[in-house]
Design a protein around this motif. Sequence first.
Motif, PDB file in Angstrom:
ATOM      1  N   GLU A  23     113.869  12.314  85.675  1.00 27.60           N
ATOM      2  CA  GLU A  23     113.082  11.094  85.497  1.00 27.60           C
ATOM      3  C   GLU A  23     112.168  11.274  84.289  1.00 27.60           C
ATOM      4  OE1 GLU A  23     111.019   9.298  88.762  1.00 27.60           O
ATOM      5  OE2 GLU A  23     112.766   9.349  90.074  1.00 27.60           O
ATOM      6  N   HIS A  83     108.837   4.499  83.962  1.00 31.35           N
ATOM      7  CA  HIS A  83     109.560   5.706  84.349  1.00 31.35           C
ATOM      8  C   HIS A  83     110.999   5.324  84.626  1.00 31.35           C
ATOM      9  CE1 HIS A  83     108.713   4.416  88.549  1.00 31.35           C
ATOM     10  NE2 HIS A  83     109.668   5.248  88.928  1.00 31.35           N
ATOM     11  N   HIS A  85     114.859   5.817  86.687  1.00 35.00           N
ATOM     12  CA  HIS A  85     115.579   6.196  87.904  1.00 35.00           C
ATOM     13  C   HIS A  85     116.999   6.586  87.484  1.00 35.00           C
ATOM     14  CE1 HIS A  85     112.955   3.953  91.112  1.00 35.00           C
ATOM     15  NE2 HIS A  85     112.345   4.973  90.555  1.00 35.00           N
ATOM     16  N   SER A  93     110.030   2.348  94.592  1.00 38.77           N
ATOM     17  CA  SER A  93     110.200   3.075  95.850  1.00 38.77           C
ATOM     18  C   SER A  93     108.866   3.213  96.573  1.00 38.77           C
ATOM     19  CB  SER A  93     110.770   4.464  95.563  1.00 38.77           C
ATOM     20  OG  SER A  93     109.755   5.281  95.005  1.00 38.77           O
ATOM     21  N   ASP A  96     106.766   5.565  94.733  1.00 36.25           N
ATOM     22  CA  ASP A  96     106.263   4.930  93.507  1.00 36.25           C
ATOM     23  C   ASP A  96     105.024   4.092  93.846  1.00 36.25           C
ATOM     24  OD1 ASP A  96     108.270   5.946  91.869  1.00 36.25           O
ATOM     25  OD2 ASP A  96     109.546   4.177  92.051  1.00 36.25           O
TER      26      ASP A  96
ATOM     27  N   GLY B  90     108.506   8.726  93.025  1.00 34.43           N
ATOM     28  CA  GLY B  90     109.762   9.408  93.303  1.00 34.43           C
ATOM     29  C   GLY B  90     110.560   8.627  94.316  1.00 34.43           C
TER      30      GLY B  90
HETATM   31 ZN   LIG Z   1     110.478   5.547  90.786  1.00 36.66          ZN
END
Ligand SMILES: [Zn+2]
Lengths: 138, 91
Positions: A23, A83, A85, A93, A96, B90
């Motif tokens: 990432e 960012h 993925h 997410s 996130d 993430g």
């Molecule tokens: Zn993310």
Amino acid sequence: MIRIEKQAWDTMVAHARECYPRECCGAMLGVEENGVRLVKAARPMRNAFEGAQEDTYQLDPAEQLAVEKEARAQSFSVLGIFHSHPDCDAYFSKRDLQNSCPWYSFVVLSIQKGEFHHANSFLPNFEQTEAKQEPLEY
Amino acid sequence: MAKILIPTPLRQFTAGKDTVEVSGATVGDCLEALTAQHADLRKNLYNDEGKLRSFVNVYLNDEDIRYLGKTGTAAKDSDTISIVPSIAGGR
Ligand SMILES: [Zn+2]
């Protein structure tokens, strides 16, 4: 809404492709006028996460301070954070959201098999419990 | 007076000012003084219980106050306080 100028967009995509399959992350600098965030420059940043970066990113606070300084010098604001993925859709997410900040637009780039696929932008709330999708132009 | 650097997205709440000078014995006092001067900033830095929001990290000069005395860290006139949001993510 957020509109990203071509040069800034190209920088973002290049950084995301370079970091693949990890990432990437970075900042978007520009101006806000009549509710439109206009991104005039993108600043790639270091993924400071010490671990598997295939599915995680983390900003480095010292670099964030440096980016703030650069933004000030150019009379820009830090409008957002981007960012990537890798091999995954450009959704916001749970992690996130829980590690976000309501001051910024969060642009997520989906990179599939090393190439740019699609992107979305999100606006998290103050409690980091919800993020609205934001119209994105690039 | 200690100097607080205002993050660029929050300048809209400080009438465009980059830095605000405040008096306070501790970093916590300085932040309280800042939000007393610029009330619209408060929601961005504090939650409804009056605690600093979880994403708000504060630096005294180059040091994270979490590793000093948190908001009780003493602030001197020559000090610079920076506000840096903690950001990660993430899948
Ligand atoms: Zn993310």
